[in-house]
Structures are given as structure tokens and as C-alpha cells.
Design a protein around this motif. Structure first.
Motif, mmCIF file in Angstrom:
data_model
loop_
_atom_site.group_PDB
_atom_site.id
_atom_site.type_symbol
_atom_site.label_atom_id
_atom_site.label_comp_id
_atom_site.label_asym_id
_atom_site.label_seq_id
_atom_site.Cartn_x
_atom_site.Cartn_y
_atom_site.Cartn_z
ATOM 1 N N HIS A 1 34.044 29.389 48.433
ATOM 2 C CA HIS A 1 35.728 29.209 47.718
ATOM 3 C C HIS A 1 36.760 30.076 47.327
ATOM 4 C CE1 HIS A 1 34.149 29.322 43.518
ATOM 5 N NE2 HIS A 1 33.855 30.501 43.959
ATOM 6 N N GLY A 2 37.938 29.640 47.198
ATOM 7 C CA GLY A 2 39.155 30.349 47.354
ATOM 8 C C GLY A 2 39.118 30.847 45.546
ATOM 9 N N HIS B 1 44.032 35.041 36.209
ATOM 10 C CA HIS B 1 44.030 36.560 36.238
ATOM 11 C C HIS B 1 44.845 36.544 36.700
ATOM 12 C CE1 HIS B 1 40.941 34.864 32.876
ATOM 13 N NE2 HIS B 1 39.864 34.437 33.744
ATOM 14 N N TYR B 2 45.615 36.520 37.649
ATOM 15 C CA TYR B 2 46.498 36.637 38.448
ATOM 16 C C TYR B 2 46.054 37.682 39.755
ATOM 17 C CZ TYR B 2 49.346 35.845 34.300
ATOM 18 O OH TYR B 2 49.941 34.935 33.267
ATOM 19 N N VAL C 1 42.243 35.883 45.681
ATOM 20 C CA VAL C 1 42.037 34.363 46.009
ATOM 21 C C VAL C 1 42.603 34.472 47.413
ATOM 22 C CG1 VAL C 1 42.915 32.242 45.816
ATOM 23 C CG2 VAL C 1 42.150 33.896 43.503
ATOM 24 N N ARG C 2 43.557 35.466 47.586
ATOM 25 C CA ARG C 2 44.370 34.730 49.537
ATOM 26 C C ARG C 2 43.140 35.494 50.172
ATOM 27 N NH1 ARG C 2 48.952 36.246 48.260
ATOM 28 N NH2 ARG C 2 48.082 39.129 48.951
ATOM 29 N N HIS C 3 42.631 36.308 50.070
ATOM 30 C CA HIS C 3 41.399 36.818 51.011
ATOM 31 C C HIS C 3 40.244 35.626 50.572
ATOM 32 C CE1 HIS C 3 38.203 39.661 52.169
ATOM 33 N NE2 HIS C 3 37.898 40.012 51.600
ATOM 34 N N ALA C 4 39.415 35.191 49.613
ATOM 35 C CA ALA C 4 38.990 34.460 49.877
ATOM 36 C C ALA C 4 39.139 32.892 50.793
ATOM 37 C CB ALA C 4 38.471 33.777 48.360
ATOM 38 N N TYR D 1 47.964 27.277 45.600
ATOM 39 C CA TYR D 1 46.794 26.950 45.981
ATOM 40 C C TYR D 1 47.041 27.340 47.616
ATOM 41 C CZ TYR D 1 40.778 27.322 46.032
ATOM 42 O OH TYR D 1 40.080 27.621 45.712
ATOM 43 N N ASP D 2 47.233 25.949 47.570
ATOM 44 C CA ASP D 2 47.790 25.469 49.460
ATOM 45 C C ASP D 2 48.330 26.057 49.896
ATOM 46 O OD1 ASP D 2 46.093 22.967 48.477
ATOM 47 O OD2 ASP D 2 48.061 21.533 47.370
ATOM 48 N N LEU D 3 49.355 27.177 48.851
ATOM 49 C CA LEU D 3 49.919 27.732 50.451
ATOM 50 C C LEU D 3 49.053 28.858 51.188
ATOM 51 C CD1 LEU D 3 52.963 28.227 51.054
ATOM 52 C CD2 LEU D 3 53.460 29.396 49.446
ATOM 53 N N MET D 4 48.587 29.478 49.342
ATOM 54 C CA MET D 4 47.847 30.495 50.250
ATOM 55 C C MET D 4 46.834 30.135 51.711
ATOM 56 S SD MET D 4 46.757 32.824 46.868
ATOM 57 C CE MET D 4 47.881 33.863 46.002
#
Length: 502
Positions: free
Chosen positions: A35-36, A43-44, A49-52, A94-97
């Protein structure tokens, strides 16, 4: 495991040693997700997140039999926690990333009435509505084994039950390790130009005072009954503001995790306090389930190693990864997530080439399917394979799980059942695992004892309350040891142990 695979696939000579069994530590104690990390947006940690999310897409592509889409429900109640508009913005980000070939649909919003119609066990008091978003699920111990098999397939020498007891040093530089065969109690040395100490929370012990400062964080999960008619997971908030998951898993429900700083990985033992904490969190959000301590089927804990930093809470400690060099000739990875391990291994191997004074060739692990991945579309392959397994006498539920755990490796299962029809039977009626799978674990997957089979090759001991399965597996284990003794006595025998996962 990923580092050994990446290094071997780039042409390096690699030995991978594990003191107990593949995945016996932290790698079989996760939340079983790819998961992302939606909560890291709070926590910015946008880069993480993008990497995951990028890795989620890659792992789904190279291992569709192991990484499967899962829908999550995020209920929203009136109160001091995040407002639905803020959560909606976070999910949109989250969707955009995750744009581009992702295995899950975009998020959507449900009004309170819609949510309660679908999930009547949600707390209706002050319920504003909720969201549904997608991530992926996997079997962490199985994934670890398959990655080891991939490393071995690219030429790495992989040995479990070989403990690294100390590092060898020559003229101020680490040049190998002193190893112990824990089965034969033989001590020997292996020389290497570079040593990667990727032992997770056990890594600092091997380095002693030279180890970088880290935080060891313990997480506990509970195994509870299935939620009838529900195939979605839930993201809930506990009384202290921490988020945790309620996830369908092998016909049961996984609840976790907690976060508690510890000083030793041996402290990875579930406590009654943690059990109460998680159950209380479920009762707050999903009171209609009515779960109590009496409903707990199993529980497990693991310890992960994070960067040492001052944070207001453990949840805020970064999961970012770093490859450190605490001593000349040795690298020690710190931080990271299960989801990003493949990508993180690239950085480790790049650093290895740097220490060797060589320019690193490009990593290739993202290009090649993991062992067991079908070459045709997974859903079509799965439907055909489940039909073949059922025709061989394996019940449909067990057959489905075999495809999700072994992929094309089910051919070895079918061969066992074809030779011995009785091996199509379940080990225990309460869990979807068959005897042929245990035989293959012993013969083809480096399993040695009961825990290897019933905890990691298949999570039988977590899914079944009590030990009703134990006599049947012990008898099978004794039979297989007799088979191995006879095989070893044969002049044609080959004593090398290889993993044939897929």
C-alpha cells in the motif's frame, strides 16, 4: 531477500544467509498489505507515499498471484478528527499520485445511509458518511520466500538456518562473516568484498557500538473471525488518535497494528493490553460486530527498525529508507516499508557497486515476473487452474487459495495429489490448506520444522484456534524425514536444497 535478488540479477556473486527461516522475523509480522500508506499524508510524507504507490503498481505487475486488490472503507464521524472535505482532498491526492496502470479504482464517497445499508455494524452515532479507496493485499511470508527463490534463480546461494555470528575484519575493513550452521553446529567463514547487514531489528547487534542509532517499534495484530458477507477492509481510528486496519484475510479478519517502542526484538510478544487496545478500537468504530477477547483466534507481533528521531508520536516517525555505512566494507539499511523493499534494494546494490569501485548496471527486478506469476491474464489463468485443482479432488476454496499463494507452482501440488490422492485433503477443516502443500513445503521450499510449515509456508497456526492440526502435520513431518533419509542414502541423490516456488 530483495537485495540478494537485485545483486545477483546484476551479475554479482551473492550469498544470502538467514539464521532461522525465511521471513521468520518482521517479514511475517506485517499487516499483509502492499500500500501507499494513506496515513503518511497526514505527516506530509508525500515522497514516501508517491514512491510506495509506484511500487504497488510494480509489484502487482510482476506478482499478480501474490499481490491482489483490496477495497478499504474509511467511515467518518462528527468530531475533532479530520473533516470529510479534508479526507476527500487527501484521497484525491492519493489517487493523483497513483495515476497510470494502477490495480485499484479511484476513491468514492458514501452518505451515512448508504454506508449503514452496506455495513450495518458501523457505529451510526454522529456518522457523517465515509469513503472507499483501494490498495493491495499479500501474504508477507509467502512473498519473502518467493523473492528468495528469485534470488536463487539468478545464481545467489541462499541458506536458511545459517546464523551470522560476527563480522570478519582485515586491516580495518569488513571482509566477510563468521557463520554457524545451526543444524549441524559447524562454524565457518565466508569472505566477501562487501557485506550487507540487512537483518532488520537484529542488525545493530551484529555491529555492536558501530551500529547507527535506530528506533525499534513493536506492532501487534489480532486474528478474529470473518465479518459475514464483507470483503472490504476498514481504516479506523483508536481512542488515542492512532489509525489501524480491520482486514479480511484467509477467511478470517486481521486487526492491527499497535505501535510501542522496545529495546530488543525479543520483545515481539503480544500482550493482553495490546489485545484490549485493538478490540476497544474495533468496538468504537464497528460495535455491531460485538467482538470480545473470547473471539480472538490468534495474535502475533513483530518489530521494525526505523530511523532514530525525535517525534511527538511513534506514528510520526518517518518510514523513509537510508542505506548507511557504519564501518568500511559493510552496509546497513535503516527504515523503509515492506511495500518499498524492492526499490530500496536498488539503492543498497548501487551502494555496493560504489564500494566495489564499479559503475552500477541498471536494476532489472522491476522487469521480470516473480516465480509463479502466470504469463496470461491472471483472472483467466486462475479460473482454469481452480477447475483443474477441483477436478483433482481439491475443494474449491482451498484451490482458490493455492492459486493465490503458489501461482504456476500449483503444478507441483497437482503432481503430489496425482501420485497420492489422499494429499488433496485439508490439513484441518477450519483452514484452506491441504496436505500436498505441506509436502511441497518440506521437499521444495526449505521448510524444516512445524513452525516453518504451519506459520510461514501457510499461516495455519494463526487461523485455527488450538492445535487440532498438529498431529496430522507431525505424522507427515516424520514420514518426510524418513523419505529424506532414504533419498540421501541413494547414490543418485543431490543434497543441494533449492526453492522451487513457481
Amino acid at each position: 531477500a530483495w537485495t540478494a535478488y537485485d545483486a545477483a540479477s546484476r551479475g554479482l556473486s551473492v550469498a544470502l544467509v538467514e539464521k532461522t527461516d525465511w521471513g521468520a522475523g518482521t517479514s511475517s509480522a506485517s499487516s499483509k498489505l502492499i500500500h501507499g500508506g494513506l496515513r503518511y499524508l497526514e505527516h506530509y510524507e508525500f515522497g514516501l507515499v508517491r514512491h510506495a504507490l509506484r511500487e504497488r503498481r510494480t509489484l502487482y505487475r510482476i506478482a499478480p498471484h501474490l499481490v491482489r486488490p483490496l477495497q478499504f472503507v474509511l467511515p467518518m464521524w462528527r468530531g475533532p478528527r479530520a473533516h470529510p472535505l479534508m479526507v476527500s482532498a487527501g484521497l484525491a491526492l492519493y489517487d493523483l499520485m497513483a495515476l497510470g496502470g494502477q490495480p485499484v479504482p479511484r476513491h468514492r464517497y458514501y452518505r451515512a445511509r448508504e454506508l449503514l445499508a452496506r455495513y450495518p455494524f458501523i457505529d451510526p452515532e454522529r456518522l457523517l458518511g465515509g469513503f472507499r479507496y483501494g490498495d493491495c493485499q499479500e501474504d508477507d511470508a509467502r512473498m519473502t520466500l518467493v523473492v528468495v527463490a528469485a534470488a536463487q534463480g539468478h545464481g545467489a546461494v541462499c541458506a536458511n538456518r545459517v546464523a551470522a555470528e560476527g563480522l570478519i575484519e582485515d586491516r580495518g575493513r569488513v571482509c566477510g562473516a563468521r557463520l554457524r550452521d545451526t543444524l549441524g553446529d559447524e562454524v565457518f567463514e565466508v569472505r566477501a568484498n562487501v557485506v550487507v547487514n540487512a537483518a532488520g531489528p537484529w542488525a545493530p547487534t551484529l555491529l555492536g557500538d558501530a551500529a547507527p542509532k535506530v528506533k525499534l517499534v513493536k506492532g501487534t495484530h489480532l486474528v478474529l473471525p470473518a465479518i459475514a458477507g464483507c470483503t472490504e477492509a476498514f481504516l479506523l481510528t483508536a481512542a488515542d488518535g492512532r489509525v489501524f486496519f480491520v482486514i479480511p484475510w484467509y477467511g478470517r479478519t486481521l486487526v492491527g497494528t499497535t505501535e510501542l517502542q522496545v529495546t530488543d526484538p525479543a520483545q515481539a510478544v503480544p500482550t493482553d493490553e495490546e489485545t484490549h487496545y485493538l478490540l476497544e478500537g474495533v468496538r468504537r468504530g464497528l460495535p455491531g460486530l460485538g467482538w470480545t477477547e473470547a473471539d480472538v483466534i490468534g495474535r502475533f507481533s513483530g518489530v521494525r527498525m526505523l530511523k532514530a528521531e525525535d517525534s511527538a508520536s511513534l506514528a510520526a516517525v518517518t518510514r523513509e529508507f537510508e542505506a548507511t555505512q557504519p564501518r568500511p566494507g559493510v552496509l546497513m539499511p535503516v527504515g523503509g516499508k515492506y511495500t518499498t523493499a524492492r526499490s530500496d534494494s536498488r539503492a543498497i546494490v548501487d551502494a555496493v557497486f560504489g564500494l566495489l569501485g564499479r559503475r552500477p548496471p541498471p536494476s532489472r527486478t522491476h522487469r521480470h515476473a516473480l516465480p509463479g506469476a502466470p504469463t496470461e491474464p491472471f483472472e483467466r489463468w486462475q479460473a482454469q487452474t481452480v477447475a483443474r485443482l477441483a477436478a483433482a479432488g481439491i475443494d474449491t476454496e482451498a484451490a482458490r487459495w493455492l492459486t493465490l499463494r503458489h501461482g504456476t507452482g500449483v503444478e507441483a501440488i497437482l503432481a503430489q495429489v496425482g501420485a497420492h490422492r489422499e494429499l488433496a485433503a485439508r490439513i484441518d477443516d477450519q483452514a484452506p490448506f491441504i496436505l500436498a502443500e505441506a509436502v511441497c513445503a518440506l521437499r521444495n521450499e526449505m521448510a524444516h520444522d512445524l513452525d516453518d510449515i504451519a506459520r510461514r509456508r501457510m499461516p495455519l497456526s494463526l487461523l485455527v484456534r488450538g492445535e487440532s492440526w498438529k498431529p496430522r502435520l507431525l505424522a507427515l513431518l516424520a514420514q518426510e524425514r524418513m523419505h529424506n533419509t532414504a533419498h540421501a542414502a541413494s547414490p543418485q541423490s543431490d543434497e543441494r536444497s533449492e526453492i522451487t516456488a513457481g
